[in-house]
Scaffold this active site. Sequence first.
Site, short mmCIF file in Angstrom:
data_model
loop_
_atom_site.label_atom_id
_atom_site.label_comp_id
_atom_site.label_asym_id
_atom_site.label_seq_id
_atom_site.Cartn_x
_atom_site.Cartn_y
_atom_site.Cartn_z
N SER A 127 26.18 81.88 41.55
CA SER A 127 27.68 81.63 41.11
C SER A 127 28.02 80.30 41.65
O SER A 127 27.28 79.73 42.49
CB SER A 127 28.40 82.71 42.20
OG SER A 127 29.30 82.10 42.77
N LYS A 128 29.00 79.68 40.93
CA LYS A 128 29.32 78.41 41.16
C LYS A 128 29.94 78.42 42.70
O LYS A 128 30.12 77.19 43.16
CB LYS A 128 30.13 77.82 40.12
CG LYS A 128 31.73 78.40 40.28
CD LYS A 128 32.55 77.89 39.38
CE LYS A 128 34.08 78.33 39.21
NZ LYS A 128 34.75 77.60 38.35
#
Length: 511
Positions: free
Chosen positions: A268-269
């Site tokens: 995930s960012k």
Amino acid sequence: MEKRVRVRFAPSPTGGLHMGGVRTALFNYLFAKKHGGDFILRIEDTDQNRFVEGAEQYIIDALTWCGIQPNEGVGFGDGPYAPYRQSERKETGIYKKYADQLIAAGHAYYAFDTSEELDEMRKRLEAAKVVAPQYNSVTRQNMRNSLTLGEDEVKRLLESNAPYVVRLKVPRNEEIRFQDIIRGWVVVNSSQVDDKVLLKSDGMPTYHLAHIVDDIEMKISHAVRGEEWLPSAPAHILIYRYLGLENEMPQLAHLPLILNPDGHGKISKREARFPVFPLSWQDPREHTPYGGYKEAGYYPEAFVNILALLGWNPGNNKELMSVDEMATLFEFERVSKSGAKFDPEKAKWFNQQYLKAKTDAELAGSFRPLLKEKGYEPNESFLKEYCRLVKEKVQFVNDFWAQGRFIFETPEKLDEAVLTKKWKETSAATYTLVLEKFKALHTWDIPTVTACFHEAETANGGKIDMQVLRVLVTGASGGPQLFDTLALMGKDKVVARLESGLALVLTNFEK
Ligand code: GLU
């Protein structure tokens, strides 16, 4: 004749390009390089609602930093198929032309449903316990489109400029087969495929239509992209077929996901344990910037090497590879179908290997500005020797300072745990002996300091604990090679540190 290899990286400027996107670009690049083909950067900006300011420039900067250089495309020079931005290509009328062709052939149709009507359909289907409600060969029969409305009504709606979308007419029960270089044969029944929107009410093509038109027009030989596009591929096959272009369609390769270190879910960012973006990224919609590999101290060569091995293996257990070597060995057949777990510790190890391979002069060049910020500007030979010593211990140039800071600044305290433990077996007399021997030296270099210490051991009648000597001089229990460090520090500094270290020990530890 084999088709010339032409591949494209086709990101949408909807945010910063994360490591998964860079890996897709890299695999395209390596494949083009291997075959002496072309690598194109196409910007897929047809979704105006998701457009993010700065994202396109970020993509260009990130690819440039990584050395993944397209030879045609936005930011890298126009080739024969310019423009390379879909919003600009739309102005040429090209997408509408293909959509009209599909409508004329009866493979696409106008749909006039309002968003309320679509909502209602979804609710109706949900109430009937349909698991994934979609606009398809069954449900379209109850909607307002050119398949259900009379010809006159369709004409009237079009003439009165009623909003519409163009949808693909997917057959009800047909087997769709296609080959993916990584996954082999994929077979899907068309009942699983929805009637995808091809042109939106604002006249913009969707990704599904636009990328096909562009891949054909740009003579793309292989479409290489993330696994998230696999479910749409059957619809794409139908579009190629209905356009009579199945023989010209690019070969498909869907890359596996990059998974979290624990193997659950994709990266995930918002990941906090390691950077996800190549360069730091400030999303204009958010407050805090995301950190980048560059700012964390990674070399682009190391970053690229790490990415290459996420899903691909060269088949020879080789880990450290230059881009040229990777390109020689690269094959989609050796890309795995299953997700690739990212190991942040291994990533640091990679950086360390690249760091160790740098010359001391190169390292000195990178470290000098950081050292200057701390207020120190030593001469070149000192700095090179410093780099030689600390590079064995760290993974990033950013850590060079902390590793040898004691050389420049007197440590505030000595490692008490070591002294408490070890002072029982030793005494100030032993280290005073070392001090006196050091003081008497006229030359001061690694062999002399080493020999002198061993002489002190002989005079002492037994081994002298080097770790205690290290703590007395550097404050810390570990660090770069001790005698090399002492030689670098110079006699005056070592003698002074040893004297003050001993004074401290005498007050606190001497029995
Ligand atoms: N614009 C799509 C994306 O951002 C490209 C997918 C493709 O390469 O076909 O993922």
